[in-house]
Design an enzyme around this catalytic site. Structure first.
Site, PDB file in Angstrom:
ATOM      1  N   HIS A 306      28.616 -67.076  -5.254  1.00  0.00           N
ATOM      2  CA  HIS A 306      27.835 -67.005  -4.027  1.00  0.00           C
ATOM      3  C   HIS A 306      26.866 -68.167  -4.009  1.00  0.00           C
ATOM      4  CE1 HIS A 306      25.269 -65.392  -0.849  1.00  0.00           C
ATOM      5  NE2 HIS A 306      26.312 -64.674  -0.528  1.00  0.00           N
ATOM      6  N   ASP A 364      32.441 -58.808  -1.401  1.00  0.00           N
ATOM      7  CA  ASP A 364      33.831 -58.794  -0.945  1.00  0.00           C
ATOM      8  C   ASP A 364      34.810 -58.388  -2.032  1.00  0.00           C
ATOM      9  OD1 ASP A 364      33.211 -59.604   1.627  1.00  0.00           O
ATOM     10  OD2 ASP A 364      32.980 -61.659   0.955  1.00  0.00           O
TER      11      ASP A 364
HETATM   12  N1  CMC Z   1      36.238 -69.158  -8.753  1.00  0.00           N
HETATM   13  C1  CMC Z   1      36.236 -70.203  -9.622  1.00  0.00           C
HETATM   14  N2  CMC Z   1      35.292 -71.162  -9.634  1.00  0.00           N
HETATM   15  C2  CMC Z   1      34.324 -71.090  -8.726  1.00  0.00           C
HETATM   16  C3  CMC Z   1      34.249 -70.031  -7.781  1.00  0.00           C
HETATM   17  C4  CMC Z   1      35.240 -69.042  -7.837  1.00  0.00           C
HETATM   18  N3  CMC Z   1      35.232 -68.025  -6.975  1.00  0.00           N
HETATM   19  N4  CMC Z   1      33.165 -70.204  -6.994  1.00  0.00           N
HETATM   20  C5  CMC Z   1      32.564 -71.316  -7.403  1.00  0.00           C
HETATM   21  N5  CMC Z   1      33.258 -71.852  -8.454  1.00  0.00           N
HETATM   22  C6  CMC Z   1      32.895 -73.069  -9.208  1.00  0.00           C
HETATM   23  C7  CMC Z   1      33.223 -74.329  -8.396  1.00  0.00           C
HETATM   24  O1  CMC Z   1      34.516 -74.813  -8.706  1.00  0.00           O
HETATM   25  C8  CMC Z   1      32.123 -75.258  -8.835  1.00  0.00           C
HETATM   26  O2  CMC Z   1      32.488 -75.780 -10.099  1.00  0.00           O
HETATM   27  P1  CMC Z   1      32.022 -77.290 -10.508  1.00  0.00           P
HETATM   28  O3  CMC Z   1      30.530 -77.262 -10.521  1.00  0.00           O
HETATM   29  O4  CMC Z   1      32.618 -77.463 -11.856  1.00  0.00           O
HETATM   30  O5  CMC Z   1      32.596 -78.199  -9.460  1.00  0.00           O
HETATM   31  C9  CMC Z   1      30.908 -74.357  -9.038  1.00  0.00           C
HETATM   32  O6  CMC Z   1      31.463 -73.044  -9.354  1.00  0.00           O
HETATM   33  C10 CMC Z   1      29.983 -74.250  -7.842  1.00  0.00           C
HETATM   34  O7  CMC Z   1      30.773 -73.925  -6.704  1.00  0.00           O
HETATM   35  P2  CMC Z   1      30.480 -74.435  -5.236  1.00  0.00           P
HETATM   36  O8  CMC Z   1      31.728 -74.332  -4.404  1.00  0.00           O
HETATM   37  O9  CMC Z   1      29.794 -75.760  -5.292  1.00  0.00           O
HETATM   38  O10 CMC Z   1      29.434 -73.349  -4.777  1.00  0.00           O
HETATM   39  P3  CMC Z   1      29.019 -73.041  -3.268  1.00  0.00           P
HETATM   40  O11 CMC Z   1      27.647 -72.472  -3.337  1.00  0.00           O
HETATM   41  O12 CMC Z   1      29.228 -74.232  -2.402  1.00  0.00           O
HETATM   42  O13 CMC Z   1      30.096 -71.943  -2.811  1.00  0.00           O
HETATM   43  C11 CMC Z   1      31.193 -69.875  -2.454  1.00  0.00           C
HETATM   44  C12 CMC Z   1      29.855 -70.569  -2.802  1.00  0.00           C
HETATM   45  C13 CMC Z   1      30.896 -68.409  -2.142  1.00  0.00           C
HETATM   46  C14 CMC Z   1      31.783 -70.504  -1.199  1.00  0.00           C
HETATM   47  C15 CMC Z   1      32.145 -70.012  -3.675  1.00  0.00           C
HETATM   48  O14 CMC Z   1      31.602 -69.394  -4.814  1.00  0.00           O
HETATM   49  C16 CMC Z   1      33.544 -69.459  -3.363  1.00  0.00           C
HETATM   50  O15 CMC Z   1      34.360 -70.176  -2.799  1.00  0.00           O
HETATM   51  N6  CMC Z   1      33.808 -68.145  -3.746  1.00  0.00           N
HETATM   52  C17 CMC Z   1      35.036 -67.514  -3.397  1.00  0.00           C
HETATM   53  C18 CMC Z   1      34.972 -67.061  -1.945  1.00  0.00           C
HETATM   54  C19 CMC Z   1      34.097 -65.841  -1.757  1.00  0.00           C
HETATM   55  O16 CMC Z   1      34.187 -64.876  -2.493  1.00  0.00           O
HETATM   56  N7  CMC Z   1      33.251 -65.899  -0.698  1.00  0.00           N
HETATM   57  C20 CMC Z   1      32.423 -64.758  -0.312  1.00  0.00           C
HETATM   58  C21 CMC Z   1      30.972 -65.033  -0.387  1.00  0.00           C
HETATM   59  S1  CMC Z   1      30.030 -63.514  -0.200  1.00  0.00           S
HETATM   60  C22 CMC Z   1      30.249 -63.009   1.416  1.00  0.00           C
HETATM   61  C23 CMC Z   1      29.635 -63.900   2.429  1.00  0.00           C
HETATM   62  O17 CMC Z   1      28.478 -64.300   2.275  1.00  0.00           O
HETATM   63  O18 CMC Z   1      30.315 -64.175   3.420  1.00  0.00           O
END
Ligand code: CMC
Length: 429
Positions: A306, A364
């Site tokens: 998140h 989720d």
């Molecule tokens: N599985 C594996 N690795 C992950 C995941 C995951 N679910 N989420 C983040 N990472 C890694 C990502 O690869 C990155 O690694 P590095 O620093 O080595 O490049 C690091 O963690 C940080 O990730 P980010 O994408 O820069 O983080 P963000 O804050 O931009 O994204 C997120 C947050 C929720 C979009 C992301 O964690 C994700 O895609 N999760 C899966 C989708 C999900 O479950 N979304 C629901 C969010 S809760 C409901 C809502 O608010 O709508």
């Protein structure tokens, strides 16, 4: 809010910028005059360090895993209150008295039917349309039906539009579902509570009597509470930005629904369940964990991670409990998807990669299993999220409209394209 001051040195310029403190949470540096003083913009794609507005509605402490609505912890609201009470709290800032609650429930319930002509909008969609596509279209279309509540300068019209959307969203969501599966629309029944009414509109058919299961109705209501608001997330910021131009509230909420649909946001519940189904059995989990950690593989564990929570999402804990209650009630305690989910959670929570990146299950992760057990197809999951989030969007929209500092949202950019050049006639290119 109090003012301090912060000095910023940019080349040979020293700029004094006010630092503001809220009631809790990090201070913010007010950069409103930065461009005027220095000719420079700030740069923050994805808004990781930017507060886009001042708000009194919802507070999240992502490191501690805390979510408060108007100061009340989500756990207390979900366990002790009901969804309409949370709606009242988000809209008006205080919990209602018994009389206020009764009056509010009545005012919402009065608006549950949609204009009869709305049903023709549904039949214009292809049967196989995704229900979220139908939601974007039909909620946007509300502004074509309720002209008497689109004047945003009139507080009464704003409140009527708000109540209309909270009341009609379950009806519209259920209609999207019924159309999708080829069953007749079921009209609302106003002697039922909000969640029971929604379940009946989704699952009743004209040829049989439908009895609402109180355990499922309570679970549905709790799911609505857990999704009601989440401060300045992508869809809420979309609603605020759309509303900042003076667009009518129905159009703004339709914009929020469109944004919510994406798999990184509200679409994650659908994606998480699809992922659990794809994993299928506990023995396949290590393979998927390895894929999630592989930099060359775009796969992510859906329902994990998140932007704000760097701890267990407090909503996920309540959701997990609700999942167990629903599966026990329906006799699905040994659902293989639940086994996969619990094992996946256990492994991920002890894995170095997930610990180091602070990736915890989010709401989720468990909501999909519950909704599937209740009888909803995966395509409806994000629709239910939109239904519940509508009140949060509206409360945030109303707060923005009432904010005397409100101006149209207009971000700037770091331009990296061609500098000015002269047009070359086609014959000379
Ligand atoms: N599985 C594996 N690795 C992950 C995941 C995951 N679910 N989420 C983040 N990472 C890694 C990502 O690869 C990155 O690694 P590095 O620093 O080595 O490049 C690091 O963690 C940080 O990730 P980010 O994408 O820069 O983080 P963000 O804050 O931009 O994204 C997120 C947050 C929720 C979009 C992301 O964690 C994700 O895609 N999760 C899966 C989708 C999900 O479950 N979304 C629901 C969010 S809760 C409901 C809502 O608010 O709508």
């Amino acid at each position: 809010m109090t003012d301090k001051s912060g000095n910023l040195v940019l080349g040979d310029k020293k700029v004094d910028l006010p630092v503001k403190s809220g009631s809790i949470g990090p201070d913010v540096i007010d950069i409103g005059t930065l461009y005027k003083q220095t000719g420079a913009f700030t740069y923050d794609p994805g808004f990781t360090s930017t507060a886009s507005c001042e708000s009194k509605i919802t507070y999240i402490d992502g490191d501690a895993g805390i979510l408060l609505h108007r100061g009340y912890p989500i756990e207390q609201l979900a366990e002790q209150g009901d969804f309409l009470e949370t709606c009242y709290l988000l809209l008006y800032g205080e919990l209602p008295t018994a009389a206020q609650k009764k009056d509010f429930d009545h005012r919402v319930t009065m608006h549950t039917m949609v204009h009869e002509q709305m049903s023709r909008f549904f039949t214009g969609f292809r049967r196989d349309a995704h229900p979220m596509a139908v939601m974007v279209g039909t909620v946007g279309a509300l502004s074509a039906f309720y002209h008497d509540s689109t004047d945003i300068t009139d507080p009464h019209q704003r409140m009527v539009a708000s109540l209309r959307m909270i009341a009609k969203m379950p009806t519209i969501a259920a209609m999207a579902y019924k159309y999708h599966i080829g069953q007749p629309f079921v009209y609302p029944q106003n002697d039922l509570d909000y969640a029971s009414n929604f379940l009946r509109m989704c699952f009743a058919v004209p040829c049989e009597e439908y009895k609402v299961n109180p355990v499922l109705a309570r679970a549905m209501d709790r799911i609505f509470i857990l999704h009601a608001d989440h401060e300045q997330n992508a869809s809420t910021s979309t609603v605020r930005l759309a509303g900042s131009s003076g667009a009518n509230p129905f159009a703004c909420i339709a914009a929020g629904i469109a944004c919510l649909w994406g798999p990184a946001h509200g679409g994650a519940n659908e994606a998480a369940l699809n992922m659990l189904q794809e994993i299928g059995t506990v023995d396949k989990i290590p393979e998927y964990i390895a894929r999630a950690k592989d930099k060359n593989d775009p796969f992510r564990l859906m329902g994990f991670g998140h932007r704000v929570y760097k701890n267990y999402d407090p909503r996920a804990k309540i959701m997990q409990k609700t999942t167990h209650e629903v599966l026990a009630e329906l006799g699905h305690k040994d659902d293989p998807l639940l086994q996969v989910a619990m094992e996946l959670e256990k492994i991920a929570l002890t894995d170095e990669y997930f610990i180091e990146k602070k990736l915890y299950p989010n709401i989720d992760f468990y909501s999909g299993i519950t909704l599937k057990a209740m009888g909803f197809p995966t395509t409806m999951f994000t629709v239910l999220f939109a239904l519940a989030r509508t009140v949060g969007w509206i409360a945030q929209w109303a707060e923005m409209i009432e904010d005397p500092q409100q101006r149209i949202g207009r971000p700037r950019q770091l331009y990296t394209g061609e500098p000015q050049r002269d047009y070359v006639p086609l014959s000379k290119r």
